[in-house]
Design an enzyme around this catalytic site. Structure first.
Site, PDB file in Angstrom:
ATOM      1  CG  ASP A 247      -5.777  -5.378   2.532  1.00 23.02           C
ATOM      2  OD1 ASP A 247      -6.270  -6.485   2.821  1.00 23.02           O
ATOM      3  OD2 ASP A 247      -5.837  -4.871   1.393  1.00 23.02           O
TER       4      ASP A 247
ATOM      5  CG  HIS B 108      -4.204  -0.770  -0.692  1.00 27.25           C
ATOM      6  ND1 HIS B 108      -4.003  -0.690   0.670  1.00 27.25           N
ATOM      7  CD2 HIS B 108      -4.770  -1.983  -0.898  1.00 27.25           C
ATOM      8  CE1 HIS B 108      -4.431  -1.801   1.250  1.00 27.25           C
ATOM      9  NE2 HIS B 108      -4.890  -2.598   0.310  1.00 27.25           N
TER      10      HIS B 108
ATOM     11  CB  SER C  88      -0.952  -0.045   1.202  1.00 25.72           C
ATOM     12  OG  SER C  88      -1.873   1.024   1.144  1.00 25.72           O
TER      13      SER C  88
END
Length: 192
Positions: A135, A42, A15
């Site tokens: 995540d 992401h 991310s």
């Protein structure tokens, strides 16, 4: 831990700080690298397809944006497209979904990791890099349960340490490596 194992695929979740982190890993994968690499970075829902274009100019391996029902090929890097979850079907094909966000994200790392763990079992290598949420932690637990190999970037080498830290809080990992060692480690998995 990884001696003699027959790996079939690598999944990477990243991310915040991901572009810089991937630049230190993907170009190190040597021509002829035999494993497919599936990546969730992401990105915003209306982002363009910049990542595959950017990395195709920097990597020896072919780089593509994943397409629905596409067969997974050895030695190819696949990026999840903007606003779609990337999943792996049991027949080792890719699937895209617009299901609800997971961990506030679509694509979500957990979605890719969990489906890939079910498809590849002990042949899967899961890699979690820099990121500013949790995540990937649940997905890494699933990879562990299915007998796969877990690789995590050291939090101190991550631009945003939260994703690596979340994995370390949820499960034991096989390799905790500084960013600059991950590419060479992945190359070593394919050497006989």
């Amino acid at each position: 831990m990884d001696e003699g194992r027959n790996y079939q695929a690598i999944v990477i979740g990243v991310s915040a700080g991901g572009m810089a982190a991937l630049e230190r890993i993907l170009p190190k994968l040597s021509r002829g690298f035999p494993l497919p690499v599936l990546i969730v970075q992401h990105i915003g829902a209306v982002a363009d397809s910049y990542l595959p274009i950017h990395f195709s100019m920097r990597c020896e391996l072919p780089v593509y944006e994943a397409e629905d029902k596409q067969p997974i090929e050895a030695g190819v890097i696949y990026f999840a497209p903007p606003n779609y979850h990337l999943m792996v079907e049991r027949q080792h094909t890719l699937a895209l979904s617009t299901e609800d966000r997971v961990n506030f994200s679509r694509p979500a790392v957990d979605v890719l990791f969990e489906t890939a763990a079910d498809a590849f079992g002990p042949g899967l290598v899961g890699v979690v890099l820099t990121g500013s949420n949790g995540d990937g932690a649940v997905g890494m637990v699933r990879i562990r349960q299915r007998g796969g190999l877990l690789v995590v970037q050291t939090p101190e080498s991550a631009e945003a340490p939260q994703m690596p830290e979340a994995v370390l809080e949820h499960t034991e990992v096989d390799r905790l490596l500084p960013l600059d060692e991950i590419g060479n480690f992945l190359n070593s998995l394919s050497e006989k």
